[in-house]
Write an enzyme that holds these catalytic residues in place. Structure first.
Site, PDB file in Angstrom:
ATOM      1  N   PHE A 111      49.094  -5.732  -8.152  1.00 48.68           N
ATOM      2  CA  PHE A 111      49.904  -6.104  -6.987  1.00 48.68           C
ATOM      3  C   PHE A 111      50.944  -5.035  -6.636  1.00 48.68           C
ATOM      4  O   PHE A 111      51.463  -5.015  -5.542  1.00 48.68           O
ATOM      5  CB  PHE A 111      50.643  -7.400  -7.297  1.00 48.68           C
ATOM      6  N   ARG A 161      54.432  -2.618  -8.505  1.00 51.28           N
ATOM      7  CA  ARG A 161      55.206  -2.229  -9.692  1.00 51.28           C
ATOM      8  C   ARG A 161      56.386  -3.162  -9.912  1.00 51.28           C
ATOM      9  O   ARG A 161      56.915  -3.731  -8.969  1.00 51.28           O
ATOM     10  CB  ARG A 161      55.746  -0.814  -9.499  1.00 51.28           C
ATOM     11  N   LEU A 204      59.160  -1.156 -15.406  1.00 43.98           N
ATOM     12  CA  LEU A 204      58.815  -2.045 -16.525  1.00 43.98           C
ATOM     13  C   LEU A 204      57.312  -2.159 -16.691  1.00 43.98           C
ATOM     14  O   LEU A 204      56.809  -2.362 -17.794  1.00 43.98           O
ATOM     15  CB  LEU A 204      59.380  -3.449 -16.286  1.00 43.98           C
ATOM     16  N   GLY A 205      56.585  -2.095 -15.572  1.00 45.22           N
ATOM     17  CA  GLY A 205      55.134  -2.266 -15.670  1.00 45.22           C
ATOM     18  C   GLY A 205      54.484  -2.156 -14.313  1.00 45.22           C
ATOM     19  O   GLY A 205      55.157  -2.092 -13.280  1.00 45.22           O
ATOM     20  N   ASP A 217      45.743 -18.335 -12.660  1.00 49.08           N
ATOM     21  CA  ASP A 217      45.709 -16.987 -13.257  1.00 49.08           C
ATOM     22  C   ASP A 217      46.445 -16.998 -14.592  1.00 49.08           C
ATOM     23  O   ASP A 217      47.297 -16.154 -14.852  1.00 49.08           O
ATOM     24  CB  ASP A 217      46.340 -15.969 -12.290  1.00 49.08           C
TER      25      ASP A 217
END
Length: 321
Positions: free
Chosen positions: A22, A24, A17-18, A138
Site C-alpha cells: 500500500f 510506506r 518503519l516499513g 486480511d
C-alpha cells in the site's frame, strides 16, 4: 500535510518503519513532541488505493476496541493520502515470529498465547459487537501490531468488508487477501463469511505454535504449505510435540500445546460450517493464556490437587473433541 511532513522530518529514510503493497509507514513526533505516531503514506497510484483509504478511515472512525489499532487522524491533501495511527513500540508479530533480528529473544509460550487471545478478541469485536458485522479479510502476522508487553492490536482495515445482514449468509466479493491465509471456500467462490476470518486466524495461530510461515518455499516438498503439512499430523497426538516451534526448546506446557493444536485444527476445517465461532475461540484461548507456564516449576506452580483437577478438566476437553 505540512504538519505530517514536519512530524516525520520530511519523510526521512531513518524514520521509515516499513513498506508494504500500500505504501510506506514512517515514525513521527507531533509538534508537542509528546505524542509518537505512525504515518502511513499510501502510494498515489489511483483508484484502488483511494478506496482502501476511505474504507480504512471509515472503519477505524466507527470501530473502537483495545485490540484494534487507534486511528488518530488522516490527511487528504491534493493527491496525498496519509493515515496517522498510534505508534506500536514492538512492531508487528511478523517481526518477532519470522523476521526476528538475531539479537532478539524468540517469543516465549506465554507471550504467544497472550498475542493469540488478544488478536482473537479484536476479531470477536468485529464479528459480534460491530453492527453490521465486519469481516476483516486480511488476518496475518504483519497486520498484528504489538505495543509494550506484547499487547496485540489489529491494523490495516483497507480490505475489511461489512458482513451479511438479514437473511443473507455471505457477501460475494472479489478475492482479496494474502495467499496462504485465505479460506478455501472464499478462494474458490468469492463467498465471504465471518468463518473465512476464523480460518485465517487458525493459520496465524498455527504459525504462533509451530514458528513456521504459512507459505515457505525454502522448506522441502510437502512442507512448504503450513496447513497441508499440519493436517495429517493433527490426527496423531504422538506427533504434536514435533509440531512445536524448536525455538521454544521444549519450554511449553505439554497439555497447553495439545489444546492449542486442537483449537487450530478446529479453525482450519475445510468446511466453513464446522469451524467454531470466534467467541468460542476467545473462551478457549483465554483459558490457555491464563495457565501461566513457568519452565522452572515442576508442576507449573500448582499443587498436586490443582494439577490433578487440571488433568481431569483436560480429559473433559479431550472427550469433547
Amino acid at each position: 500535510f505540512r504538519e505530517l511532513a514536519i512530524a516525520t522530518k520530511n519523510f526521512r529514510k531513518d524514520c521509515l518503519l516499513g513498506e508494504g503493497g500500500f505504501g510506506r509507514v514512517y515514525k513521527g513526533h507531533m509538534e508537542n513532541g509528546q505524542q509518537v505516531i505512525a504515518v502511513k503514506q499510501l502510494d498515489r497510484n489511483g483508484f484502488q488505493g483511494n478506496r482502501e483509504f476511505l474504507v480504512e478511515v471509515l472503519m477505524l472512525s466507527l470501530l473502537h476496541h483495545p485490540n484494534l489499532v487507534r486511528l488518530i487522524g488522516y490527511c487528504a491533501d491534493g493527491d496525498q493520502r496519509l493515515l496517522v495511527y498510534e505508534y506500536m513500540l514492538l512492531g508487528s508479530l511478523e517481526n518477532h515470529l519470522h523476521d526476528r533480528p538475531p539479537d532478539r529473544e524468540p517469543l516465549d509460550w506465554n507471550a504467544r498465547m497472550r498475542i493469540a487471545v488478544g488478536a482473537a478478541k479484536g476479531l470477536e469485536y468485529l464479528h459480534d459487537k460491530a453492527n453490521p458485522p465486519v469481516i476483516y479479510r486480511d488476518f496475518k502476522p504483519s497486520n498484528i501490531l504489538l505495543s509494550e508487553d506484547y499487547y496485540p492490536k489489529l491494523s490495516d482495515f483497507g480490505l475489511a468488508k461489512l458482513g451479511p445482514v438479514g437473511e443473507n449468509t455471505h457477501v460475494s466479493t472479489r478475492v482479496m487477501g494474502t495467499y496462504g491465509y485465505c479460506a478455501p471456500e472464499y478462494a474458490m467462490t468469492g463467498q465471504l463469511t465471518v468463518k473465512s476470518d476464523v480460518y485465517s486466524f487458525g493459520v496465524v495461530f498455527l504459525e504462533l505454535v509451530t514458528g513456521r510461515r504459512a507459505i515457505d518455499h525454502t522448506k522441502p516438498d510437502g512442507e512448504s504449505n503450513l496447513v497441508a503439512w499440519a493436517r495429517p499430523m493433527f490426527r496423531d497426538r504422538r506427533k504434536f510435540c514435533q509440531m512445536a516451534d524448536p525455538l521454544l526448546q521444549g519450554r511449553y506446557p505439554k497439555r497447553g500445546l495439545y489444546q492449542a493444536l486442537a483449537v487450530a485444527a478446529m479453525c482450519l476445517q475445510e468446511k466453513a460450517a464446522s469451524r467454531p465461532l470466534i467467541g468460542d475461540i476467545v473462551t478457549a484461548l483465554s483459558y490457555l493464556a491464563s495457565q501461566h507456564y513457568d519452565p522452572k516449576s515442576l508442576h507449573n506452580g500448582k499443587s498436586y490437587g490443582e494439577a490433578d483437577r487440571d488433568r481431569k478438566s483436560a480429559a473433559k476437553v479431550d472427550a469433547h473433541e
